[in-house]
Design a protein around this motif. Structure first.
Motif, PDB file in Angstrom:
ATOM      1  N   TYR A   1       0.850  -1.199   0.000  1.00 50.05           N
ATOM      2  CA  TYR A   1       0.000   0.000   0.000  1.00 50.05           C
ATOM      3  C   TYR A   1       0.885   1.248   0.000  1.00 50.05           C
ATOM      4  O   TYR A   1       0.710   2.158  -0.812  1.00 50.05           O
ATOM      5  N   SER A   2       1.862   1.263   0.886  1.00 52.67           N
ATOM      6  CA  SER A   2       2.739   2.443   0.984  1.00 52.67           C
ATOM      7  C   SER A   2       3.577   2.615  -0.280  1.00 52.67           C
ATOM      8  O   SER A   2       3.823   3.742  -0.704  1.00 52.67           O
ATOM      9  N   ILE A   3       4.007   1.523  -0.870  1.00 55.73           N
ATOM     10  CA  ILE A   3       4.788   1.631  -2.117  1.00 55.73           C
ATOM     11  C   ILE A   3       3.908   2.249  -3.203  1.00 55.73           C
ATOM     12  O   ILE A   3       4.317   3.178  -3.914  1.00 55.73           O
ATOM     13  N   LEU A   4       2.680   1.762  -3.306  1.00 58.15           N
ATOM     14  CA  LEU A   4       1.765   2.277  -4.336  1.00 58.15           C
ATOM     15  C   LEU A   4       1.485   3.762  -4.114  1.00 58.15           C
ATOM     16  O   LEU A   4       1.424   4.537  -5.072  1.00 58.15           O
ATOM     17  N   LYS A   5       1.320   4.157  -2.871  1.00 55.35           N
ATOM     18  CA  LYS A   5       1.038   5.564  -2.583  1.00 55.35           C
ATOM     19  C   LYS A   5       2.277   6.431  -2.861  1.00 55.35           C
ATOM     20  O   LYS A   5       2.182   7.485  -3.473  1.00 55.35           O
ATOM     21  N   ALA A   6       3.439   5.958  -2.406  1.00 55.00           N
ATOM     22  CA  ALA A   6       4.653   6.766  -2.530  1.00 55.00           C
ATOM     23  C   ALA A   6       5.075   6.946  -3.985  1.00 55.00           C
ATOM     24  O   ALA A   6       5.772   7.900  -4.326  1.00 55.00           O
ATOM     25  N   THR A   7       4.692   6.010  -4.845  1.00 55.35           N
ATOM     26  CA  THR A   7       5.152   6.071  -6.240  1.00 55.35           C
ATOM     27  C   THR A   7       4.025   6.468  -7.182  1.00 55.35           C
ATOM     28  O   THR A   7       4.175   6.319  -8.389  1.00 55.35           O
ATOM     29  N   ASN A   8       2.917   6.937  -6.621  1.00 54.40           N
ATOM     30  CA  ASN A   8       1.757   7.253  -7.441  1.00 54.40           C
ATOM     31  C   ASN A   8       1.413   6.080  -8.371  1.00 54.40           C
ATOM     32  O   ASN A   8       1.464   6.197  -9.588  1.00 54.40           O
ATOM     33  N   GLN A   9       1.126   4.952  -7.747  1.00 57.04           N
ATOM     34  CA  GLN A   9       0.772   3.712  -8.461  1.00 57.04           C
ATOM     35  C   GLN A   9       1.893   3.264  -9.406  1.00 57.04           C
ATOM     36  O   GLN A   9       1.650   2.939 -10.564  1.00 57.04           O
ATOM     37  N   LEU A  10       3.113   3.277  -8.891  1.00 51.72           N
ATOM     38  CA  LEU A  10       4.288   2.765  -9.603  1.00 51.72           C
ATOM     39  C   LEU A  10       4.670   3.570 -10.840  1.00 51.72           C
ATOM     40  O   LEU A  10       5.288   3.045 -11.765  1.00 51.72           O
ATOM     41  N   GLU A  11       4.373   4.840 -10.836  1.00 52.28           N
ATOM     42  CA  GLU A  11       4.767   5.697 -11.950  1.00 52.28           C
ATOM     43  C   GLU A  11       6.283   5.686 -12.088  1.00 52.28           C
ATOM     44  O   GLU A  11       7.002   5.929 -11.112  1.00 52.28           O
ATOM     45  N   ASN A  12       6.786   5.429 -13.252  1.00 56.54           N
ATOM     46  CA  ASN A  12       8.227   5.447 -13.527  1.00 56.54           C
ATOM     47  C   ASN A  12       9.021   4.585 -12.526  1.00 56.54           C
ATOM     48  O   ASN A  12      10.141   4.905 -12.154  1.00 56.54           O
ATOM     49  N   THR A  13       8.401   3.514 -12.063  1.00 52.20           N
ATOM     50  CA  THR A  13       9.025   2.679 -11.023  1.00 52.20           C
ATOM     51  C   THR A  13       8.992   1.214 -11.456  1.00 52.20           C
ATOM     52  O   THR A  13       7.997   0.768 -12.008  1.00 52.20           O
ATOM     53  N   VAL A  14      10.061   0.506 -11.180  1.00 48.74           N
ATOM     54  CA  VAL A  14      10.083  -0.932 -11.423  1.00 48.74           C
ATOM     55  C   VAL A  14      10.211  -1.632 -10.070  1.00 48.74           C
ATOM     56  O   VAL A  14      11.069  -1.260  -9.270  1.00 48.74           O
ATOM     57  N   VAL A  15       9.350  -2.624  -9.827  1.00 50.65           N
ATOM     58  CA  VAL A  15       9.470  -3.388  -8.585  1.00 50.65           C
ATOM     59  C   VAL A  15      10.020  -4.769  -8.916  1.00 50.65           C
ATOM     60  O   VAL A  15       9.377  -5.552  -9.624  1.00 50.65           O
TER      61      VAL A  15
ATOM     62  N   ASN B   1       2.217   1.552  10.346  1.00 50.37           N
ATOM     63  CA  ASN B   1       2.186   3.006  10.429  1.00 50.37           C
ATOM     64  C   ASN B   1       2.326   3.509   8.988  1.00 50.37           C
ATOM     65  O   ASN B   1       3.373   4.009   8.573  1.00 50.37           O
ATOM     66  N   PRO B   2       1.279   3.356   8.177  1.00 48.84           N
ATOM     67  CA  PRO B   2       1.415   3.508   6.726  1.00 48.84           C
ATOM     68  C   PRO B   2       1.807   4.911   6.276  1.00 48.84           C
ATOM     69  O   PRO B   2       2.541   5.055   5.304  1.00 48.84           O
ATOM     70  N   LYS B   3       1.367   5.938   6.986  1.00 47.79           N
ATOM     71  CA  LYS B   3       1.685   7.294   6.524  1.00 47.79           C
ATOM     72  C   LYS B   3       3.182   7.570   6.663  1.00 47.79           C
ATOM     73  O   LYS B   3       3.804   8.121   5.764  1.00 47.79           O
ATOM     74  N   LYS B   4       3.760   7.130   7.785  1.00 47.13           N
ATOM     75  CA  LYS B   4       5.184   7.355   8.020  1.00 47.13           C
ATOM     76  C   LYS B   4       6.005   6.536   7.013  1.00 47.13           C
ATOM     77  O   LYS B   4       6.987   7.026   6.453  1.00 47.13           O
ATOM     78  N   LEU B   5       5.571   5.308   6.794  1.00 45.84           N
ATOM     79  CA  LEU B   5       6.305   4.458   5.853  1.00 45.84           C
ATOM     80  C   LEU B   5       6.257   5.059   4.442  1.00 45.84           C
ATOM     81  O   LEU B   5       7.266   5.089   3.736  1.00 45.84           O
ATOM     82  N   THR B   6       5.093   5.536   4.044  1.00 44.55           N
ATOM     83  CA  THR B   6       4.969   6.127   2.710  1.00 44.55           C
ATOM     84  C   THR B   6       5.958   7.283   2.551  1.00 44.55           C
ATOM     85  O   THR B   6       6.634   7.408   1.529  1.00 44.55           O
ATOM     86  N   LYS B   7       6.068   8.089   3.579  1.00 44.10           N
ATOM     87  CA  LYS B   7       6.984   9.234   3.515  1.00 44.10           C
ATOM     88  C   LYS B   7       8.428   8.765   3.374  1.00 44.10           C
ATOM     89  O   LYS B   7       9.209   9.315   2.594  1.00 44.10           O
ATOM     90  N   SER B   8       8.765   7.733   4.125  1.00 45.05           N
ATOM     91  CA  SER B   8      10.125   7.213   4.063  1.00 45.05           C
ATOM     92  C   SER B   8      10.447   6.678   2.667  1.00 45.05           C
ATOM     93  O   SER B   8      11.550   6.867   2.161  1.00 45.05           O
ATOM     94  N   ILE B   9       9.476   5.990   2.075  1.00 45.15           N
ATOM     95  CA  ILE B   9       9.713   5.446   0.733  1.00 45.15           C
ATOM     96  C   ILE B   9       9.899   6.597  -0.263  1.00 45.15           C
ATOM     97  O   ILE B   9      10.800   6.570  -1.103  1.00 45.15           O
ATOM     98  N   GLU B  10       9.086   7.637  -0.128  1.00 48.25           N
ATOM     99  CA  GLU B  10       9.228   8.809  -1.006  1.00 48.25           C
ATOM    100  C   GLU B  10      10.630   9.390  -0.875  1.00 48.25           C
ATOM    101  O   GLU B  10      11.311   9.661  -1.867  1.00 48.25           O
TER     102      GLU B  10
END
Ligand code: TPP
Ligand code: SF4
Ligand code: SF4
Lengths: 646, 215
Positions: free
Chosen positions: A392-406, A524-533
């Motif tokens: 969930y946090s990866i999807l949020k931080a990357t705007n649904q994997l925009e320009n991202t490879v997992v 703690n999804p909000k904090k994790l999302t920020k860290s991934i960003e």
């Protein structure tokens, strides 16, 4: 509940799965050492050994079972023990053999004597529990591994015993090869008495045997041929191969589970006169035995799953012996997926010009007519899984994997690629994701993210991490530190021993010198999302460790605590999550996709609803709902709090 | 049709992970052993398939085997169309494994649905129960549905016994020959946690099954 005495009773007839029968066979053969890394369909073998040793601690006097960090380690461990003169067993899944093969190539050459070594490869035609499909039978040719294929649990038990005798007698590593089907099929097993294994052995120096370097390498290779030839000669007397006679001029050669399909297919087609050679040993073959069976026949059908293995060898024998017999198999049968009675029956119907069974054809046709409308039900992360929450946090931080490879990997997170999250672009093999990311990141400006679990980290992940640190690869690595080898069923493995010894992945990363490191909690999804960003905006190697226990195990543990509090007449505090005012934005169902949340209709209005029985109270949906529609309430406010572990 | 002792009995059990498909299979197999059958051979899934996924098991037994092995139970999998009874713990799982059914099949089906994540996400549609039954009827008219989950929740405040209840519901069909209720009870006592509740669930299922008029 009574205790399970099937593994230790001296006599009787019991019901066992193929894998249980293998364990029983090992105990009857006096096995002293077992090592393995888990993997379907062989993980439960270790669980049965573990169970037997826990319920019968006196067996610990002579029997050691270890969960290794990977298959190569397990295989060499077994060889090490065998070289002290004891009997050792080494189960692994089909791809485990790829990992073990480097070690095994040498061990097979040297030979397991003075002890014995049997490997138990669980093949997986149909990829029923694997990330790929392969025919690992060909290792038998390459490494000279005599290979035995049982059909029933009785044969699993009897033949693993025989395999130890052969290994000891001929100084060969023997492969007892099952498949997902017979490893997990139950049938009757006649027991024989248990035999005590050797408590201790002794390594006796023998430089030529145990050092396969020049000049000994070639000598051991020559010796390997001699040992294989001696075994080849003995095959007809082993009782492994069996002929079902018949006067039809077309005969069948098959083995293992496909033998079962073949017998029932012939029954269905009322073809009772087709001679059948059921091979118990598929490598090596005794040329005379094969010749005797095929020489008077016009046509031989080889029925084997995956790429032609027996077909090639038997054609070779026919050619050497100049026999005028047509050998067919892969021309009619598929070289992929598992077989079934239906498949064998329809194929044999073609070859024998028979009409296939009407009931079956009708069932197949009718099923095909509606199958498109069956809703999918693929495996997915448990409710409250910390890995799902990370996605969930990866999807949020990357705007649904925009320009991202997992770059995905193998563990529960292998399921990341499934919809609706679809958060994994590729999977290779254990730790292949991080390795792929190293190369990929040098050639693309896309953001490259890799995932790995803790068990996989120890399996083969430390090495690519060291490399990524060395080159400061521009990667974000997410490590799921969920404290379990979860995907294969939470074995009590070496990871658990390490955790109990206060080891931590964080310490390992710091010691290796990871330049950018954070420890986060996906609950703690909000904090994790920020860290991934932040990580994705930084250059070089970044590692985020997700420190959160596997949700399933954490929930089991909590429920235990709650039950014990309640059994003392006390009350446990409970948090409940419920939904009111749902706007049907699908944030929780499409981006988080927790299976405890269901879509229902109440008074004609659609709303999401949380299933209390399945919700593990992780609280992630509550934190992410953009409409504030998920609410938390506390039950038994004065009762005892039962938080997750840590 | 009267079942002969040499006939192979084919039971398909389908459901979702966590519904107790494998426990039910094991129970029938151990009960078959108690009843003195000569051969049992059946496949179940372990491993990857167990996270919210679809689960099927094949339970097969033969009371008396022929001398001629060519006529006996040899495969751990049932052939397409060859199920005598199909115990479905979840409605769409009956469709997913329908290929094992034919006009000889008796379906006993739990009406309670468990939609997967794609249904919740509104990216796929879950067919209504009457549509499912209509499709299954093309295989066989012998279909008996009951909301086992609701009954278990009402009676035991838990859905953990749905599998055992459905076994009970299947017994009066006569499609599990040679095994007596006592055999099941013995196995439940030996192998299951909470045997008392499970035995109650079994009998409740039998009671409901007895209300059906089997020809
Ligand atoms: C070479 C090889 N051995 C074994 C397996 C079976 N296997 C698949 S996932 C897995 C465990 C992964 O554990 P971990 O990385 O901790 O992830 P988790 O399941 O806990 O999320 C294993 C052993 C495999 N796929 N390949
Ligand atoms: S077993 Fe654990 S890690 Fe695997 S999906 Fe379930 S909660 Fe997640
Ligand atoms: S709290 Fe929400 S996200 Fe967590 S398990 Fe319950 S329903 Fe799923």
């Amino acid at each position: 509940m009574k205790s399970d005495s099937r593994f230790i009773d001296e006599t009787g007839k019991v019901l066992m799965l193929g894998n249980e029968a293998l364990v029983r066979g090992c105990l009857e053969a006096g096995v002293s050492y077992v090592s393995q890394y888990p993997g379907t369909p062989t993980s439960d073998i270790g669980e049965y050994f573990h169970q037997v040793l826990t319920e019968n601690p006196d067996l610990k006097d002579y029997l050691v079972h270890q969960w290794a960090v990977n298959e190569a380690v397990a295989t060499s461990s077994c060889a090490g023990a065998a070289w002290t003169g004891v009997r050792t067993f080494n189960p692994m899944k089909h791809v485990g053999l790829n990992v073990a093969s480097d070690a095994l190539s040498v061990i097979a050459l040297n030979g397991p004597n003075p002890g014995a070594m049997v490997i138990g490869v669980g093949s997986d035609p149909g990829s029923l529990g694997s990330h790929q499909e392969q025919n690992e039978r060909f290792y038998a040719w390459m490494l000279h591994l005599p290979t035995i294929e049982p059909h029933t649990p009785q044969e699993c038990k009897d033949w693993v015993k025989l395999a130890f005798d052969l290994s000891e007698k001929y100084d060969l590593v023997i492969n007892l090869r099952t498949s997902t089907r017979n490893a997990h099929s139950r049938g009757f097993v006649e027991l024989e008495p248990l035999k005590k294994g050797k408590e201790k052995g002794e390594f006796i120096r023998n430089i030529p045997k145990f050092n396969s370097l020049p000049p000994h390498a070639i000598n051991n290779h020559v010796r390997l041929y001699e040992r294989i030839e001696r075994l080849r000669e003995a095959i007809p007397d082993l009782g492994l191969n069996k002929i079902y006679p018949g006067n039809n001029k077309i005969g069948i050669i098959t083995s293992g589970v496909p033998f079962g399909y073949t017998m029932e297919a012939l029954h269905q087609l009322e073809l009772y006169n087709v001679p059948i050679l059921k091979l118990g040993m598929i490598y090596p073959l005794n040329y005379q035995e094969i010749t005797n069976f095929i020489q008077d026949l016009e046509k031989i059908i080889i029925i084997e799953e995956l790429e032609p293995f027996l077909e090639i060898k038997i054609s070779e024998i026919a050619q050497i012996k100049k026999l005028n017999v047509e050998i067919i198999g892969s021309k009619y049968f598929p070289k992929f997926n598992e077989f079934s009675t239906g498949l064998v029956a329809t194929t044999l119907a073609k070859i024998f010009h028979k009409k296939p069974n009407e009931q079956m054809i009708k069932a197949i046709d009718y099923f095909n007519s509606y199958k498109e409308m069956i809703p999918s039900r693929f495996p997915t992360f448990c409710a409250g899984c910390p890995e799902r929450a990370t996605l969930y946090s990866i999807l949020k931080a990357t705007n649904q994997l925009e320009n991202t490879v997992v770059c995905g990997d193998i563990g529960c997170y292998v399921m990341s690629f499934f919809p609706p999250q679809q958060c994994s672009d590729l999977i290779i093999c254990m730790s292949g994701g991080l390795s792929a990311a190293i190369g990929m990141s040098t050639k693309t400006d896309q953001k490259v993210l890799a995932m790995i679990g803790d068990s996989t980290f120890f399996h083969t992940g430390l090495s690519p991490l060291a490399e990524a640190i060395g080159y400061d690869s521009n990667i974000l690595l997410i490590i799921f530190d969920n404290e379990w080898t979860a995907m294969t069923g939470h074995q009590n493995d070496v990871l658990r021993y390490l955790i109990n010894k206060d080891f931590s992945i964080e310490k390992v990363c710091r010691a290796l010198g990871v330049p950018w490191l954070r420890v986060e909690d996906s609950y703690n999804p909000k904090k994790l999302t920020k860290s991934i960003e932040e990580a994705l905006n930084a250059k070089g190697l970044k590692v985020i460790i997700i420190k959160r226990e596997c949700g399933l195990q954490a929930h089991r543990y909590r429920m235990q605590q709650i039950r014990s509090i309640e059994s003392q007449g006390e009350k446990a505090q409970e948090e409940l999550f419920h939904i009111t005012g749902c706007q049907m934005c699908h944030e929780c169902s499409r981006i988080l996709s927790c299976p405890a949340i269901r879509r229902v209709e109440i008074d004609g209005y659609e709303t999401m609803q949380i299933d209390d029985d399945r919700c593990i109270r992780c609280g992630v949906c509550y934190q992410i709902c953009p409409n504030g529609a998920i609410h938390k309430s506390t039950l038994n406010l004065l009762g005892e709090e039962v938080p997750f572990r840590h | 049709m009267k079942v002969k002792e040499t006939d192979i009995v084919n039971i398909v059990i389908a459901g979702t992970a966590g519904q107790g498909v494998i426990t039910l299979k094991r129970l029938i197999e151990f009960a078959a052993q108690k009843s003195g059958v000569e051969r049992v051979f059946g496949s179940e899934m372990h491993g990857l398939a167990q996270r919210e996924g679809a689960i099927t098991s094949h339970t097969r037994y033969q009371k008396k085997i022929f001398k001629d092995e060519r006529r006996n139970l040899q495969s751990p999998l049932i052939c397409y169309g060859d199920a005598d009874i199909f115990i479905c713990l979840e409605p769409v799982e009956a469709l997913r494994r329908g290929i094992f059914a034919s006009q000889k099949t008796t379906f006993v089906l739990n009406e309670h649905d468990i939609p997967g994540v794609m249904i919740t996400a509104d990216l796929e549609a879950y067919p209504p129960l009457d549509k499912i039954v209509e499709i299954l009827k093309e295989y066989s008219n012998d279909i008996h549905t009951i909301n086992a989950t609701k009954i278990c929740l009402n009676n035991f405040n838990s859905n953990l016994m749905v599998n055992i209840f459905m076994l009970g519901y299947a017994i009066p069909t006569g499609k599990l020959p040679f095994i007596n209720v006592e055999h099941y009870e013995e196995v439940i006592k030996e192998w299951l946690r909470d045997p008392d509740i499970n035995i109650k669930a079994l009998h409740l299922g039998i009671e409901e099954g007895n209300k059906v008029n089997y020809i």
